[in-house]
Motif scaffolding. Structure first.
Motif, short mmCIF file in Angstrom:
data_model
loop_
_atom_site.label_atom_id
_atom_site.label_comp_id
_atom_site.label_asym_id
_atom_site.label_seq_id
_atom_site.Cartn_x
_atom_site.Cartn_y
_atom_site.Cartn_z
N ARG A 40 -45.03 9.22 23.59
CA ARG A 40 -44.71 9.50 24.99
C ARG A 40 -45.55 8.56 25.84
O ARG A 40 -46.67 8.19 25.45
N ASP A 41 -44.99 8.14 26.95
CA ASP A 41 -45.72 7.23 27.84
C ASP A 41 -46.75 8.00 28.66
O ASP A 41 -46.43 9.03 29.26
N VAL A 42 -47.95 7.49 28.68
CA VAL A 42 -48.99 8.05 29.53
C VAL A 42 -49.01 7.31 30.86
O VAL A 42 -49.11 7.92 31.93
N GLN A 43 -48.89 5.98 30.78
CA GLN A 43 -48.87 5.15 31.98
C GLN A 43 -48.15 3.86 31.65
O GLN A 43 -48.30 3.33 30.55
N SER A 44 -47.33 3.37 32.62
CA SER A 44 -46.57 2.16 32.38
C SER A 44 -47.00 1.07 33.34
O SER A 44 -47.40 1.33 34.47
N PHE A 45 -46.89 -0.19 32.89
CA PHE A 45 -47.32 -1.34 33.68
C PHE A 45 -46.26 -2.44 33.64
O PHE A 45 -46.51 -3.56 33.26
N GLY A 46 -45.04 -2.12 34.02
CA GLY A 46 -43.99 -3.13 34.09
C GLY A 46 -43.38 -3.45 32.74
O GLY A 46 -42.25 -3.10 32.47
N ARG A 47 -44.11 -4.14 31.87
CA ARG A 47 -43.62 -4.42 30.52
C ARG A 47 -44.51 -3.80 29.46
O ARG A 47 -44.26 -3.93 28.28
N HIS A 48 -45.59 -3.15 29.89
CA HIS A 48 -46.56 -2.60 28.95
C HIS A 48 -46.79 -1.13 29.30
O HIS A 48 -46.72 -0.73 30.45
N ALA A 49 -47.08 -0.36 28.28
CA ALA A 49 -47.30 1.07 28.50
C ALA A 49 -48.48 1.56 27.67
O ALA A 49 -48.72 1.07 26.56
N GLN A 50 -49.20 2.49 28.25
CA GLN A 50 -50.21 3.22 27.48
C GLN A 50 -49.51 4.44 26.90
O GLN A 50 -48.89 5.21 27.64
N VAL A 51 -49.55 4.60 25.58
CA VAL A 51 -48.80 5.66 24.93
C VAL A 51 -49.73 6.63 24.23
O VAL A 51 -50.88 6.30 23.91
N ALA A 52 -49.20 7.82 24.01
CA ALA A 52 -49.87 8.82 23.18
C ALA A 52 -48.86 9.26 22.13
O ALA A 52 -47.66 9.35 22.41
N PHE A 53 -49.35 9.51 20.94
CA PHE A 53 -48.45 9.94 19.88
C PHE A 53 -48.13 11.41 20.04
O PHE A 53 -48.90 12.20 20.60
N THR A 54 -46.95 11.79 19.56
CA THR A 54 -46.48 13.16 19.69
C THR A 54 -45.68 13.52 18.44
O THR A 54 -45.36 12.66 17.62
N ASP A 55 -45.35 14.79 18.30
CA ASP A 55 -44.45 15.19 17.22
C ASP A 55 -43.15 15.78 17.79
O ASP A 55 -42.39 16.40 17.09
N ASP A 56 -42.94 15.52 19.08
CA ASP A 56 -41.79 16.07 19.80
C ASP A 56 -40.70 15.00 19.91
O ASP A 56 -40.86 13.99 20.60
N TRP A 57 -39.57 15.23 19.27
CA TRP A 57 -38.49 14.26 19.27
C TRP A 57 -37.92 14.04 20.67
O TRP A 57 -37.59 12.91 21.04
N ARG A 58 -37.83 15.11 21.45
CA ARG A 58 -37.27 14.95 22.79
C ARG A 58 -38.18 14.12 23.69
O ARG A 58 -37.71 13.32 24.50
N GLU A 59 -39.49 14.27 23.53
CA GLU A 59 -40.42 13.44 24.29
C GLU A 59 -40.23 11.97 23.94
O GLU A 59 -40.27 11.09 24.81
N ASP A 60 -40.07 11.68 22.66
CA ASP A 60 -39.86 10.30 22.23
C ASP A 60 -38.55 9.76 22.81
O ASP A 60 -38.50 8.60 23.27
N ALA A 61 -37.52 10.58 22.80
CA ALA A 61 -36.23 10.15 23.34
C ALA A 61 -36.32 9.89 24.84
O ALA A 61 -35.69 8.96 25.36
N ALA A 62 -37.13 10.66 25.55
CA ALA A 62 -37.21 10.56 27.00
C ALA A 62 -37.80 9.24 27.47
O ALA A 62 -37.57 8.83 28.62
N ARG A 63 -38.56 8.56 26.62
CA ARG A 63 -39.19 7.31 27.03
C ARG A 63 -38.29 6.10 26.76
O ARG A 63 -38.64 4.97 27.13
N ARG A 64 -37.15 6.31 26.14
CA ARG A 64 -36.26 5.19 25.84
C ARG A 64 -35.42 4.84 27.07
O ARG A 64 -35.34 5.60 28.02
N ASP A 65 -34.79 3.66 27.03
CA ASP A 65 -34.15 3.16 28.24
C ASP A 65 -32.82 3.83 28.56
O ASP A 65 -32.64 4.42 29.63
#
Length: 397
Positions: free
Chosen positions: A99-124
């Motif tokens: 999951r994205d913690v913070q985004s910087f245009g083309r770069h993001a600070q991420v945290a790992f998760t075990d939630d599939w919906r959270e992972d899906a939510a960060r996709r384009d």
């Protein structure tokens, strides 16, 4: 369009390396799933997409399991959770759910998760957020991607303006996928891309060139390019692209098909530029940081085809350059004989000029040049009698 309810069998998943990888990452238990382009294109009956796997296992655990299975694990992006797995006839990227913690245009600070919906939510886009269980192919769809894929619709996940702010490249990807699926362009996505077009200025020119290449190489990107140019999408980075040149691009696409040629994105880009403006073409090539070969091709392609016969021009500039010019002019029939044509070597040298009584020195080069021009004009003859006659004429002129 009716899509299959499950992902068709993936050939790679039944190879020894594929079986070992899926077993190591407990795919059958649902801990690891296929995601992204391979799912999207597989449902559409297309092939060739990269193998991307999403997993609940942490990157270090992925490395450990992959190595234990006898496969090579390369930490290509391990800080962001990605491990590249290499086996016999297999290359796959495995990425821990994020999951994205913070985004910087083309770069993001991420945290790992075990939630599939959270992972899906960060996709384009919704069509890129489909997950397939393997080996049975059951699909997980958290954002309505299946309906959008059926409708050939590209739609941002969540607020389009926010998604573009997270990654500016999504502007160009939105149009490229819309062109690829040839469906109705999502109005909300179009409005957001138009509003944030200036964000493209923050992208590396290499990234812009890559997306432009992929867009122009599609079978028929004209309708999408028309939308982009009318909305001013390219204006911040490629203001030279001219909407009035779109009929020329249509002409090129028709001519390519008639000549039996695959799309060439440099040729198609040249079609959108002011004709004859080699300086503009050179500036764009430099701005996009194209390779020297591609810059040369782009500059050559914007030049006029000139009158027939085209062999002398092909000898001077290369067959590919003349083919590009003729296709931009819409003359597929004239281009066909030059496809794959290679410049022949002149059948004479300075020694032949000297043998005819010319003293060594600058005069030899002058006479040899005269011979070469006459030889080209004659259609590159190779028979001894004609070559000798042309040499005699060059010496006597």
């Amino acid at each position: 369009m009716s899509l299959p309810q499950t992902l068709p069998t993936q050939a790679w998943a039944n190879t020894p390396a594929g079986v070992d990888l899926l077993a190591a990452l407990e795919a059958e238990a649902g801990e690891t799933r296929l995601v992204g382009g391979a799912v999207r294109d597989g449902l559409l009956g297309l092939g060739g997409a990269d193998i991307d796997l999403a997993t609940r296992f942490a990157p270090d655990e992925v490395m450990r399991r992959v190595k234990a299975a006898g496969l090579k694990a390369v930490p290509t992006g391990i800080a962001h959770g990605t491990v590249t797995v290499v086996g016999h006839d297999l290359v796959a990227e495995v990425t821990t759910l994020r999951r994205d913690v913070q985004s910087f245009g083309r770069h993001a600070q991420v945290a790992f998760t075990d939630d599939w919906r959270e992972d899906a939510a960060r996709r384009d886009f919704t069509v890129n957020a489909l997950y397939a269980h393997l080996p049975d192919g059951v699909i997980d769809d958290y954002w309505g991607g299946l309906d959008d894929l059926s409708a050939h619709r590209v739609r941002f996940i969540g607020d389009p303006l926010l998604r573009i702010a997270e990654d500016h490249l999504r502007i160009l990807r939105f149009f490229r996928f819309s062109a690829r699926f040839a469906g109705q362009v999502d109005a909300d996505g179009l409005a957001a891309c138009t509003a944030r077009a200036n964000d493209l200025m923050a992208l590396s020119r290499e990234r812009i060139a890559m997306e432009l290449r992929l867009l122009l190489a599609l079978p028929d990107p004209v309708a999408t390019l028309a939308l982009m140019l009318e909305a001013g999408i390219f204006r911040p980075v490629l203001p030279e692209l001219d909407v009035a040149r779109l009929p020329v691009l249509v002409q090129v696409i028709v001519a390519e098909a008639a000549a039996g040629l695959s799309p060439a994105w440099e040729r198609r880009l040249a079609a959108l530029l002011p004709p004859g403006e080699t300086r503009v073409a050179a500036e764009i090539g430099a701005r996009l940081k194209l390779s020297n070969a591609r810059r040369i091709r782009l500059v050559a392609a914007v030049q006029p085809a000139g009158p027939a016969p085209y062999w002398p021009m092909a000898y001077k500039d290369g067959g590919e350059a003349v083919v590009d010019r003729l296709l931009i002019a819409g003359d597929a029939m004239a281009a066909v004989p030059l496809i794959g044509w290679h410049r022949p070597r002149p059948p004479a040298s300075g020694k032949d000029i000297i043998a005819r009584g010319v003293a060594p020195g600058p005069e030899v080069a002058k006479r040899l040049g005269a011979f070469e021009r006459a030889w080209v004009a004659a259609g590159f003859p190779n028979d001894t009698e004609t070559v000798a006659a042309l040499l005699d004429a060059a010496v006597q002129s």
